[in-house]
Design a protein around this motif. Structure first.
Motif: not given
Length: 474
Positions: A56-57, A64-68, A200-201, A206-207
């Motif tokens: 998925g990466t 830092a991008d979505p899905g990373g 979930q994270a 990763a916020a």
């Protein structure tokens, strides 16, 4: 051949804590309680699911991008792997996916090394190194293998367990923190919770949150232990590691079984639960909250929990010249901690209680704060407790007392506990607490002029401050 094929999809527990955590993580990914419940089909689905997470990466440019999430974690877990090679920026998504799948596939029997798995002894399916095994211990152990070997020999279930262990970890700050125990029931519960949190994270990303507070990892273990519903039968380990090229780290702390089970009891026993907030309040400093410091001391120096409990009570005594109101609520916690964690003998704890009642009777006959002050000062680090007992021994002989009370203020066995035992300081801390408790039960309060009370406060503040200073520095 069928037997060999079955072994390559059958997970067993080994002596490696990380492999055990990974095995339970595989079980969690498959939706079962224990690795022994995993069927071959469940195992395959769990491994395929982990591979899909990595695949998925492939279209993610930066961690830092979505899905990373897993791309970011890979630099700490699997540096220079097929997931994050130095040439990744020049690879097409299709090539990235092909390399990831090749990395995680089971090699055919013809390519197996013909040696046993280093973890479980079954047939190994290949040699594995840093991109599969979180070596972590030190720079001297990075990919160090015997001549002619390409890594560590592992079977597919064992290496898959090592791939799975990050799902059972808290991944933050470039490090993986995991909870391990030889109590399989506890480990299963902790790992199952961690798997759900990590998945979930990975979905949410990763916020960036606030900087972790002091001893946050130890506090997380304490909270998990207190929330656990069954008896804990083994110690609990906190393992923090990094397998990155920038930092090779492996740090292990153990929460002994007695203190782990005692902490659990502070949630399960009504009297201990009621006094727990008061205990927490005695453990903090200006920099570190009480529960976080309680967690740290429970891991590293359990005896300090008693030291700080009494030290903070004395600090309050120095401010008010009164017996602290929370003393009775702390009693179930203090006495159970001495017995269950510090392994003080029941008979000796009872002897200290009897001595404390004699001292409280002697001190309580005088409402002036001076004699109480002298007892507290004698119990400080620089005090002369033996000299105090010698001077008070005569008063005890002259003091009217019940017939069943000992005619000797400090019997020989009590003297040995307070002055000759290897844990003499802990016994003396317990004695101070027991005296405060007995005075509280008797409703004793000092009386005197404001000037006299202020002088006593100043005197006691010096003694209590010296004690706390030395304890913090230990």
């Amino acid at each position: 051949m069928a037997e060999v094929s079955h072994q390559q999809s059958s997970v067993v527990l080994t002596a490696s804590p990380l492999q055990r955590i990974g095995a339970f993580a595989l079980a969690g990914l498959a939706g079962v309680e224990h690795p022994q419940e995993l069927t071959g089909e469940m195992f395959t689905r769990a491994v395929d699911g982990m591979t899909r997470d990595l695949v998925g990466t492939v279209r993610v440019a930066k961690a830092a991008d979505p899905g990373g999430f897993w791309l970011g974690a890979s630099y700490m877990l699997w540096p220079n792997s097929k997931l994050n090679p130095t040439a990744r920026g020049r690879q097409a998504p299709e090539e990235r996916e092909r390399l990831i799948r090749e990395w995680r596939v089971l090699a055919g029997p013809a390519d197996w090394p013909g040696v046993p798995c280093a973890y479980c002894g079954r047939a190994a399916c290949g040699w594995f190194g840093k991109v599969d095994i979180p070596l972590g211990a030190s720079i001297g152990h990075r990919n160090t293998t015997a001549r002619g070997h390409d890594g560590t020999a592992l079977c597919y279930p064992c290496v898959a367990s090592l791939w799975a262990f990050p799902y059972g970890a808290a991944l933050s700050g470039g490090r993986a923190a995991v909870i391990h125990s030889w109590d399989d029931g506890f480990l299963a519960d902790m790992t199952r919770t961690a798997v759900a949190r990590t998945r979930q994270a990975a979905v949410a990303g990763a916020a960036k949150g606030p900087k972790p507070s002091a001893y946050a990892r130890e506090l997380a273990v304490l909270s998990a232990v207190r929330a656990y519903g069954r008896r804990i039968t083994c110690g609990v380990e906190l393992i923090v590691l990094s397998n990155s090229n920038k930092e090779q780290l492996l740090v292990t702390q153990e929460l002994g079984q007695p203190v782990a089970e005692w902490l659990r009891s502070t949630q399960r026993d009504s009297k201990r639960r009621a006094g727990y907030p008061a205990l927490v309040a005695t453990q903090g400093t200006k920099q570190v909250p009480g529960e976080a410091f309680l967690a740290k001391r429970a891991f590293t120096r359990p005896a300090q929990v008693l030291d700080f409990t009494v030290g903070r009570l004395l600090a309050e005594v120095s401010a008010t010249v009164l017996v602290p109101a929370q003393t009775p609520a702390l009693a179930p916690l203090v006495y159970s901690y001495c017995r269950e964690v510090l392994t003080m003998d029941d008979k000796d704890v009872e002897r200290i209680g009897e001595l404390a009642r004699r001292l409280a009777a002697l001190l309580g006959q005088d409402s002036r704060p001076g004699p109480f002050r002298d007892f507290i000062r004698a119990n400080s680090k620089g005090g002369n407790l033996y000299g105090w007992f010698r001077s008070k021994g005569v008063e005890w002989l002259l003091f009217p007392r019940p017939a069943e009370t000992s005619p000797v203020l400090l019997p020989v066995r009590d003297y040995r506990l307070l002055f000759e035992d290897e844990r003499a300081w802990s016994w003396r801390r317990l004695l101070v607490f027991a005296v405060l408790e007995a005075l509280a039960e008797a409703g004793w309060q000092p009386k005197g002029s404001q000037q006299e009370l202020q002088e006593i406060k100043d005197d006691l503040a010096g003694a209590a401050g010296a004690d706390n200073e030395e304890e913090v520095g230990q």
